[in-house]
Design an enzyme around this catalytic site. Sequence first.
Site, PDB file in Angstrom:
ATOM      1  CD1 TRP A   1      -2.758   1.498   0.822  1.00 43.28           C
ATOM      2  CD2 TRP A   1      -2.344   2.130   2.271  1.00 43.28           C
ATOM      3  NE1 TRP A   1      -3.193   2.654   0.783  1.00 43.28           N
ATOM      4  CE2 TRP A   1      -3.054   2.655   2.739  1.00 43.28           C
ATOM      5  CE3 TRP A   1      -1.328   1.650   4.064  1.00 43.28           C
ATOM      6  CZ2 TRP A   1      -3.598   3.716   2.964  1.00 43.28           C
ATOM      7  CZ3 TRP A   1      -2.181   2.432   4.990  1.00 43.28           C
ATOM      8  CH2 TRP A   1      -2.765   3.534   4.916  1.00 43.28           C
TER       9      TRP A   1
ATOM     10  CG  ASP B   1      -2.096  -3.298   7.051  1.00 44.62           C
ATOM     11  OD1 ASP B   1      -3.683  -2.990   7.772  1.00 44.62           O
ATOM     12  OD2 ASP B   1      -1.630  -2.262   6.422  1.00 44.62           O
TER      13      ASP B   1
ATOM     14  CB  ALA C   1      -7.148  -3.185   6.325  1.00 42.65           C
TER      15      ALA C   1
ATOM     16  CE  LYS D   1     -10.863   0.278   2.783  1.00 43.36           C
ATOM     17  NZ  LYS D   1      -9.284   0.552   3.585  1.00 43.36           N
TER      18      LYS D   1
HETATM   19  C1  LMR Z   1      -7.379   1.940  -0.480  1.00 40.57           C
HETATM   20  O1  LMR Z   1      -6.063   1.692  -0.535  1.00 40.57           O
HETATM   21  O2  LMR Z   1      -7.800   2.397  -1.616  1.00 40.57           O
HETATM   22  C2  LMR Z   1      -7.580   2.081   0.673  1.00 40.57           C
HETATM   23  O3  LMR Z   1      -6.806   1.607   1.362  1.00 40.57           O
HETATM   24  C3  LMR Z   1      -8.365   3.391   0.954  1.00 40.57           C
HETATM   25  C4  LMR Z   1      -6.017   3.873   1.424  1.00 40.57           C
HETATM   26  O4  LMR Z   1      -7.113   5.092   2.678  1.00 40.57           O
HETATM   27  O5  LMR Z   1      -5.976   4.328   0.915  1.00 40.57           O
END
Ligand code: LMR
Length: 393
Positions: free
Chosen positions: A126, A207, A209, A242
């Site tokens: 991410w 992590d 999520a 989520k």
């Molecule tokens: C994403 O990866 O799109 C989500 O986790 C939202 C974000 O905050 O980036």
Amino acid sequence: MLSNLKPQAADKILMLIEEFKADTRQGKIDLGVGVYKDPQGVTPVMRAVKAAEQRIWEAQTTKAYTSLAGAAEYRNAMANMVLGEVPGDRLASVASVGGTGAIRQALELARMANPDLTVHVSNPTWPNHLSIMKFMGLPVQQYRYFDSETRGVDFDGMKADIAKAGKGDIVLLHGCCHNPTGANLSMEQWQEVVAILEKTGAVPMIDIAYQGFGDGLDADAAPTRLVASSLPEVLIAASCSKNFGIYRERTGILMALAENTAARDLSQGAMAFLNRQTFSFPPDHGARIVSTILTDAELRADWAAELEDVRNTMLGLRSQLASELRELSGSDRFDFIAHHRGMFSRLGATPEQVEKLKTDSAIYMVGDSRLNIAGLNRDTVPVLARAIIDAGI
Ligand code: LMR
């Protein structure tokens, strides 16, 4: 003073929201930010969330502070949801400002405990993981993860790279539904990862999520539970954005599993201290919604059922997209979309092809070709499939 500030690069994911809004074309499709949308394109408030909010509104008699760690009912309920069996003698936990807040506090905690650490992250991960680490000045090492040929996990590369982590380093792992690729480890592979971490003495930071978005609430937590029950120290950053659909309430939790009760108490104190330094008391409303749902059998069953519908809708869209693409391309090279799990799949397209999708077809996805499956519906899947072929992907 303020004129000395330097412009900051826009977040790659969040900037898409603005670009998409500004696009006036009919039929535009938003596959950018990771937000669930139902077939009507709405991000709904879940039924159990509405019911819990009503109960809270009726029963709540004060808005006085809770505690620096957040409400105990919430922390217990979350530990139970993520860990199943809760090792109370090892577990420290604090409520956080969303999952992102938990990630930031976890890294702060790790650095307090070991100022010389390196953080090992999957390549890719991410983007905000990397951004936070860079901002904090933490040394980062990327481990191989995604095989761009198979669109699965390059497990040999991953194993070789995480074996290089030092004692007291952090190895960041996605508990389920890898973001951005959608490619995940099998339980056998998780077992091998645990054995490597055990050998190196590096500390896993998980992590998680998207629990409930992949193979189900318990199946998605199984890797985290395996790691938690096998290794002496584990950090876990969990998000409720989520799976409870409470994105804007900023509800998350940081859990630290320590080697013994004395280290647990030190961790608990340090984590409460970190909350105090950053925002003082964590937000309570989202946490209260979550604990109200998780501790009431009826609300919990309704929430789990709605979450299961969300998960199955995404799985249905994955199969539909893979089969449309099989037909249009005359090959099985897009079958990985049906095998990936969670909200995202990385298509493996070039940035130019992603740009072409936007320019020619008003289809928005992140530049690394991550697409949000939940941004699709049964009518837009064929449109996307056609556009993917036309863009030469
Ligand atoms: C994403 O990866 O799109 C989500 O986790 C939202 C974000 O905050 O980036």
